[in-house]
Design a protein around this motif. Structure first.
Motif, PDB file in Angstrom:
ATOM      1  N   LYS A 148       2.148   5.239   9.276  1.00  0.00           N
ATOM      2  CA  LYS A 148       2.439   4.408   8.105  1.00  0.00           C
ATOM      3  C   LYS A 148       3.781   4.823   7.482  1.00  0.00           C
ATOM      4  O   LYS A 148       4.553   3.975   7.025  1.00  0.00           O
ATOM      5  N   ASP A 152       6.929   2.381   6.881  1.00  0.00           N
ATOM      6  CA  ASP A 152       7.690   2.370   5.614  1.00  0.00           C
ATOM      7  C   ASP A 152       9.174   2.559   5.898  1.00  0.00           C
ATOM      8  O   ASP A 152      10.023   1.842   5.374  1.00  0.00           O
ATOM      9  N   ASP A 157       6.930  -4.471   5.567  1.00  0.00           N
ATOM     10  CA  ASP A 157       5.860  -4.557   4.573  1.00  0.00           C
ATOM     11  C   ASP A 157       4.501  -4.764   5.233  1.00  0.00           C
ATOM     12  O   ASP A 157       3.501  -4.176   4.833  1.00  0.00           O
ATOM     13  N   GLN A 158       4.486  -5.667   6.217  1.00  0.00           N
ATOM     14  CA  GLN A 158       3.211  -5.973   6.869  1.00  0.00           C
ATOM     15  C   GLN A 158       3.425  -6.104   8.370  1.00  0.00           C
ATOM     16  O   GLN A 158       4.230  -6.923   8.826  1.00  0.00           O
ATOM     17  N   TYR A 179      -5.102   0.953   5.336  1.00  0.00           N
ATOM     18  CA  TYR A 179      -3.997   0.115   4.836  1.00  0.00           C
ATOM     19  C   TYR A 179      -4.210  -1.357   5.200  1.00  0.00           C
ATOM     20  O   TYR A 179      -3.364  -1.977   5.860  1.00  0.00           O
ATOM     21  N   ARG A 182      -1.494  -3.879   4.796  1.00  0.00           N
ATOM     22  CA  ARG A 182      -0.254  -3.687   5.548  1.00  0.00           C
ATOM     23  C   ARG A 182      -0.327  -4.268   6.963  1.00  0.00           C
ATOM     24  O   ARG A 182       0.645  -4.178   7.704  1.00  0.00           O
TER      25      ARG A 182
END
Lengths: 395, 216
Positions: A148, A152, A157-158, A179, A182
């Protein structure tokens, strides 16, 4: 092409053979260390990854591929250590189900691995020597937390999809619970929400084989020239049997003898199946670190999504926005269909959006790595449907 | 196969009983199709009625066809896989031409009205005159267009007549909101519970039902 990144150091990543992996490697956890499940804080630490395809301007076409126990970030080859093709060439590439003309494929070496990401073979910055058993015990959740940080870092974002087989599927399920906002879609293949007693038992045999090797030296073998290669090879041989089906073994080898007309009345590899297993063991130790094998098998053993949700697996998925597609194989006895079905029932219990296909195959657990047209067509169809719902289009 | 096709084509290609089922579904609702086959109804409902659809199908070929076409379908069966769903998870639970093939039709019906605010059930009518006549005249298990299997290989292990179904609904607290029956020519006629001849002249029935509540 690969993801642009100012922070990439692209330095040679130390691993089992200290090879130059010529891939991406970033430093994570420099500002805020990663707090592991065991309570230890890790950081800064290196994370090695590969990317294939192009990230679109909206950054909506990224697929994270999670590798299995002995896999690595080299989805496509040639592999920098072995020179062989990547482990999922059959699935990833132009015109393949994970089409690199459409999607931006990311795969990172898991935490605890030995291909550039922080693990027991990596140098401990405090001592300047490989961690060995001083490396903290990591979990599937820790692996996903590290991934993750990478996502980032890439400014995504997704993720459009997270996909993986076996231990990769565990990471997919962990992503969906840690998440959920995400990721748009999740595809756990031949996997489970918890490692079964039988699977823990097989892992324990592998670990005992490594630790019983005199060259293991309590995990401190990096200080000498020897490595517990025999122990690691035996661990691989045992594990390899669990990846195949009885029928596949019988069809491939039967009772055929290896380069001889009669049995030798000794303990050489008389049978082809013995020779094959020995070869599997020997070729594995060229590219894998014994301590990494201990750490990663342990992470799988500790995985239980229900346990952290008071024994209620559906709790892990309450209100999930993720589109799931689970796939299992009829002859897989390591992660049998019943394991996938348990997850499907938990997802049904929270009325989640889920597809589930059991593919007829005699290739055992390894089917997810092999040419199974029905499996590939199903996966491609699911991704197409999900892309339509996500509004992804290609010119 | 109507999957992915334009709306008007989908309408034309949909089997007559599926079209009647589709007409009973409100646009934009949440639907679970149990025994969804190749997904023709789900695809139609998704495209024409903007339904959020899910499916359950026993055959691998059926499930794979559905998932390949982007539908959310799981491999499972009505007898074992409905229990996992929470109550009122769907606006409609559809069981098309499958009730008679379940091991426990009574439980399946109860599960359907539990997890769906409404259920739509269609099944072949064993009280149809042709079925009765064939048994009477030949003395052998009837085979018709709708029931085309030999007795020893039929999946239809719990056949019933319209009357039987209505009596089961009554017994388990299920209210019939609407019924449509197909006659031997395939023409659809609104079913009225008081009608004398539906059970004799209908080859199949399609019922919109819900569980009985305090207002009934």
């Amino acid at each position: 092409m690969t993801a642009p990144s100012a922070k990439d150091t692209s330095r040679p990543a130390p691993a089992a053979k200290a090879a130059d992996h010529s891939g991406h490697c970033i430093e994570l956890g420099a500002n805020a260390p990663l707090r592991l499940d065991c309570g230890t804080e890790l950081g800064p630490f290196p994370l090695a990854y590969q990317t294939y395809g192009t990230l679109n301007a909206e950054k909506t076409n990224a697929i994270l591929v999670c590798h299995a126990l002995t896999g690595d970030q080299f989805v496509l080859g040639p592999h920098p250590v072995t020179g062989k093709p990547g482990w999922w060439e059959i699935m990833v590439g132009p015109g393949r189900p994970l089409d690199t003309n459409r999607y931006f494929i990311i795969c990172s070496n898991v935490l605890g691995g030995c291909m550039g990401t922080a693990g027991p073979a990596e140098k401990n910055p405090e001592t300047g020597k490989p961690y060995g058993l001083d490396f903290p015990v990591i979990t599937i959740r820790d692996m996903v937390a590290a991934q993750k940080l990478l996502i980032d870092h890439l400014g995504i974002d997704q993720l459009f999809c997270v996909i993986g087989g076996s231990m990769g599927g565990m990471q997919v399920l962990q992503w969906a619970t840690s998440y959920p906002e995400r990721i748009f879609a999740a595809v756990p293949i031949a996997s489970s929400a918890r490692h079964s007693a039988q699977n823990i038992a097989f892992h324990e045999i592998g670990r005992q084989a490594i630790m019983a090797d005199r060259d293991w030296k309590g995990g401190a073998y990096h200080e000498s020239d020897d490595q517990p290669l025999r122990g690691l090879a035996v661990a691989r041989m045992v594990a390899h049997i669990t990846y195949l089906s009885e029928k596949a073994l019988q069809q491939k080898f039967g009772r055929e003898l290896q380069d001889r007309k009669d049995v030798t009345y000794g303990f050489e590899a008389d049978f082809q199946v013995e020779s094959y297993l020995r070869h599997q063991g020997i070729s594995f130790v060229e590219r894998f670190d014994a301590n990494s094998y201990l750490y990663i098998t342990r992470a799988m053993d500790y995985f239980d999504l229900a346990e952290v949700n008071e024994g209620m697996l559906p709790q892990a998925f309450v209100n999930t926005p993720v589109r799931f597609c689970l796939i299992s194989f009829t002859s897989d006895w390591l992660f049998p269909t019943s394991e996938s079905r348990t997850v499907v029932h938990a997802l049904n219990a929270v009325a989640a959006n889920v597809s589930f296909v059991e593919v007829l195959s005699d290739k055992g657990h390894d089917a997810f790595l092999l040419d199974e047209p029905e499996f590939h067509a199903t996966l491609e169809g699911f991704l197409n449907g999900a892309a339509e719902h996500r509004g992804l289009t290609w010119s | 196969m109507v999957v992915g096709g334009p709306d008007h084509e989908g309408q034309a290609a949909l089997r007559s009983d599926l079209r009647i089922v589709a007409d009973m579904v409100e646009p934009g609702s949440r639907v679970l199709d149990v025994g969804c086959g190749d997904g023709a109804l789900l695809a139609y409902l998704g495209h024409v009625k903007q339904v959020d659809g899910r499916g359950v199908e026993l055959s691998q070929s059926g499930v794979n066809a559905c998932v390949r076409h982007g539908l959310s379908v799981i491999q499972g069966d009505a007898d074992t896989d409905l229990k996992a769903y929470p109550s009122d998870a769907f606006d409609y639970v559809i069981l098309g031409q499958t009730l008679q093939a379940t091991r426990n039709p009574k439980e399946v019906l109860q599960e359907m009205v539990r997890i769906g605010r409404r259920a739509i059930v269609s099944f072949p009518n064993f009280g149809f005159w042709k079925v009765r006549l064939e048994l009477l005249m030949t003395g052998r298990m009837p085979m018709t267009d709708v029931l085309s299997y030999e007795w020893y290989e039929t999946p239809n292990i719990h056949l019933c007549s319209l009357k039987d179904f209505i009596s089961l609904c009554d017994e388990v607290g299920v209210v019939i909101e609407r019924g449509v029956v197909l006659n031997s020519g395939g023409r659809d006629i609104d079913f009225s519970p008081g009608g004398l001849f539906a059970n004799l002249f209908s080859r199949e029935g399609i019922f919109l039902v819900r569980r009985r509540d305090s207002s009934d």
